[in-house]
Design an enzyme around this catalytic site. Structure first.
Site, mmCIF file in Angstrom:
data_model
loop_
_atom_site.group_PDB
_atom_site.id
_atom_site.type_symbol
_atom_site.label_atom_id
_atom_site.label_comp_id
_atom_site.label_asym_id
_atom_site.label_seq_id
_atom_site.Cartn_x
_atom_site.Cartn_y
_atom_site.Cartn_z
ATOM 1 N N CYS A 1 -26.604 -3.584 -6.074
ATOM 2 C CA CYS A 1 -27.702 -3.666 -5.676
ATOM 3 C C CYS A 1 -27.571 -4.085 -4.156
ATOM 4 C CB CYS A 1 -28.418 -4.984 -6.179
ATOM 5 S SG CYS A 1 -29.230 -4.373 -8.040
ATOM 6 N N GLU A 2 -26.712 -3.323 -3.565
ATOM 7 C CA GLU A 2 -26.601 -3.727 -1.967
ATOM 8 C C GLU A 2 -26.539 -2.312 -1.465
ATOM 9 O OE1 GLU A 2 -24.732 -6.184 -0.630
ATOM 10 O OE2 GLU A 2 -24.927 -7.425 -2.314
ATOM 11 N N TYR B 1 -14.398 -2.945 5.046
ATOM 12 C CA TYR B 1 -13.369 -2.409 6.248
ATOM 13 C C TYR B 1 -14.054 -0.977 6.559
ATOM 14 C CZ TYR B 1 -9.813 -5.257 3.199
ATOM 15 O OH TYR B 1 -9.432 -6.168 2.582
ATOM 16 N N ARG C 1 0.813 -1.133 0.088
ATOM 17 C CA ARG C 1 -0.088 0.164 -0.058
ATOM 18 C C ARG C 1 0.747 1.125 -0.011
ATOM 19 N NH1 ARG C 1 -4.972 0.010 2.513
ATOM 20 N NH2 ARG C 1 -4.563 -1.934 3.706
HETATM 21 C C1 LIG Z 1 2.983 -11.253 3.985
HETATM 22 C C2 LIG Z 1 2.740 -9.643 3.637
HETATM 23 N N1 LIG Z 1 3.547 -8.958 3.262
HETATM 24 C C3 LIG Z 1 3.220 -7.520 2.854
HETATM 25 C C4 LIG Z 1 2.086 -7.312 2.769
HETATM 26 C C5 LIG Z 1 1.676 -5.818 2.385
HETATM 27 O O1 LIG Z 1 0.834 -5.172 3.280
HETATM 28 P P1 LIG Z 1 0.895 -3.337 2.848
HETATM 29 O O2 LIG Z 1 0.103 -3.077 1.532
HETATM 30 O O3 LIG Z 1 -0.186 -3.112 3.895
HETATM 31 O O4 LIG Z 1 2.106 -2.943 2.852
HETATM 32 C C6 LIG Z 1 1.001 -8.168 3.276
HETATM 33 C C7 LIG Z 1 -0.409 -7.667 3.442
HETATM 34 O O5 LIG Z 1 -0.842 -7.314 4.389
HETATM 35 C C8 LIG Z 1 1.202 -9.491 3.729
HETATM 36 O O6 LIG Z 1 0.244 -10.250 3.891
HETATM 37 N N1 LIG Z 2 -7.033 -6.026 1.594
HETATM 38 C C1 LIG Z 2 -6.751 -5.128 2.451
HETATM 39 C C2 LIG Z 2 -5.311 -5.344 2.864
HETATM 40 C C3 LIG Z 2 -4.758 -6.629 3.251
HETATM 41 C C4 LIG Z 2 -3.411 -6.741 3.293
HETATM 42 C C5 LIG Z 2 -3.219 -8.309 2.737
HETATM 43 N N2 LIG Z 2 -2.707 -9.113 3.928
HETATM 44 C C6 LIG Z 2 -7.243 -3.588 2.396
HETATM 45 O O1 LIG Z 2 -7.575 -3.406 1.253
HETATM 46 O O2 LIG Z 2 -6.881 -2.841 3.122
#
Ligand SMILES: Cc1ncc(COP(=O)(O)O)c(C=O)c1O
Ligand SMILES: N[C@@H](CCCC[NH3+])C(=O)O
Length: 441
Positions: free
Chosen positions: A365-366, A338, A297
């Site tokens: 439709c939610e 979330y 992220r």
């Molecule tokens: C093993 C692992 N590494 C890295 C990440 C990357 O997380 P983020 O996108 O929050 O940096 C994730 C997702 O949460 C993960 O499961």
């Molecule tokens: N999918 C989640 C993050 C999960 C990261 C993977 N372990 C989100 O959108 O915030």
């Protein structure tokens, strides 16, 4: 002449009413590529990678960074990450396949997952990925079998569950004791796994991995988790003379979505991790292992926006005004999953006073398909273009076809130039895999 030129420039600046992203007029992008549209800034991705390189990789020796591709993965993204010199973390045969198709260097791949299949492990070993992060003993057994069959060596880490709970949405914490991820540190499970793997012919244990969760702003929990892992490392050294060469501290570094999110530079986390590592190693008198981080992220989240076209505007007197857009939950399930919050701007009315409060609804439709509650916005009308910000991570990668909506295209933008990197789905794509059995024809 010069003064006239300046005035013309100033007028042009004042008249600019469209939202620009990476030097591109987003209203023009919407016109050219249609909506909903994911727009990703190449420069912002590269800036993030550069910051990681300058403030972590170049500052500390024996360090690595792998981009967590689950956040956003396309062939073009693989190319950017490769050019920036980072590794790639994948969690499935599908993510690995994408990396293979992009000719991503396999030695820079880290393969994750809490339930990798035999086929996925076979694929990873036969392609020679750099690391497999083993989550459990079942996987270890499969991997022993596969490496013996293929007669291939593989370097691995064990993912452990440090029992540390991060402050984030409960669906995206992973490092707590009660977690489906990793080998628990309680009992002798981890000791048995390490003992077993050190006897293995083809599997070389390099060290340990933990990942605490996602959208985390507190560095202290990384420090606490590292301390716990260092204690494990010390015990393993004393008990079975196992020397740990690598620790992967995962990703999870938080970004800005809305006021209240306090994003930090990457070295806010990594400096604390490295300090703790050095302190612990000198007090335990052990060699400093290599450190790997896995941001997803943090690299891509703020690098992306989503453009939508406004359709129906429904005002319920004394209640609220619903502004419906041509996408929603299928292209961004995060608010529904979330309760994630986003900022947005009306791209064609960027200079208009924001004197209204509206709720941005998706077209599914939610009832839960609401992208943003109570957005401060100008008067919104059908046909306006809405830009939802910071949608780079876990939007495209989590998109679905619910209600048979078409998955949006992705455009990579850079300094005023735009390139399509993922085509918009077509109606034909929606039924491509359907089969009508004979008796229904
Ligand atoms: C093993 C692992 N590494 C890295 C990440 C990357 O997380 P983020 O996108 O929050 O940096 C994730 C997702 O949460 C993960 O499961
Ligand atoms: N999918 C989640 C993050 C999960 C990261 C993977 N372990 C989100 O959108 O915030």
């Amino acid at each position: 002449m010069k003064i006239e030129g300046d005035i013309t420039m100033r007028n042009a600046e004042q008249m600019k009413t469209n939202y620009e992203f990476a030097g591109c007029d987003t209203v023009e992008l919407a016109k050219q590529y249609g909506t909903p549209l994911y727009v990703v800034s190449e420069e912002k991705i590269r800036e993030g990678c550069k910051e990681i390189k300058e403030t972590f990789l170049m500052k500390y020796k024996n360090t690595k960074a792998t981009y967590a591709s689950k956040a956003f993965l396309t062939l073009a993204m693989c190319k950017i990450i490769e050019e920036e010199g980072l590794g790639l973390d994948v969690v499935s045969g599908g993510e690995l396949y994408t990396a293979i198709k992009a000719n991503f260097p396999m030695e820079k791949i880290v393969f994750h997952g809490n339930n990798k299949s035999y086929e996925e492990l076979y694929m990873a070993v036969s392609h020679g990925v750099g690391r497999i992060v083993i989550d459990n003993s079942f996987e270890l057994h499969m991997l022993e079998d596969i490496t013996n069959i293929l007669k291939r060596d593989i370097e691995v880490l064990f993912r452990v569950s440090p029992g540390v709970k991060g402050e984030t949405h409960e669906y995206i914490i992973t490092g707590q004791k009660d977690s489906k991820f990793g080998i628990p540190l309680e009992g002798d499970n981890i000791l048995q796994c390490v003992k077993r793997v050190v006897l293995s012919k083809h599997i070389k244990l390099m060290g340990f991995h933990f990942h605490l969760g996602s959208q985390l702003f507190d560095r202290d929990i990384y420090v606490i988790a590292l301390r716990i892992i260092m204690n494990l490392i010390k015990q393993l050294k004393e008990q079975i003379s196992f020397v740990t060469k690598e620790i992967n501290t995962g990703g999870g570094f938080g970004i800005f979505y809305t006021n209240g999110d306090k994003p930090k530079p990457i070295n806010y986390y990594t400096d604390a991790i490295m300090k703790e590592l050095q302190d612990q190693c000198s007090s335990l008198n052990i060699e400093v292992p290599s450190i790997v981080i896995e941001p997803g992220r943090w690299i891509i989240g703020g690098s992306g926006i989503t453009l939508y076209t406004v359709g129906a505007v429904k005002e319920i007197p004394q209640v609220r005004t619903y502004v419906s857009v041509d996408g929603g939950l299928p292209d961004n399930p995060r608010p529904a999953l979330y309760k994630a919050k986003y900022q947005a701007v009306v791209a064609n009315k960027i200079n208009h006073p924001k004197d209204k409060v509206v709720t941005i609804a998706g077209k599914c439709c939610e009832s839960g398909d609401i992208l943003i509650w109570d957005l401060q916005a100008p008067q919104v009308e059908p046909g306006d273009i809405l830009a939802v910000l910071s949608t780079g991570a876990y939007n495209y990668s989590m998109a679905s076809n619910y209600n048979k909506l078409l998955r949006p295209a992705v455009v990579l933008v850079n300094r005023g130039e735009a390139n399509l990197i993922v085509k918009r789905e077509s109606l034909e794509d929606l039924i491509r895999r359907d089969i009508i059995p004979k008796h229904l024809l």
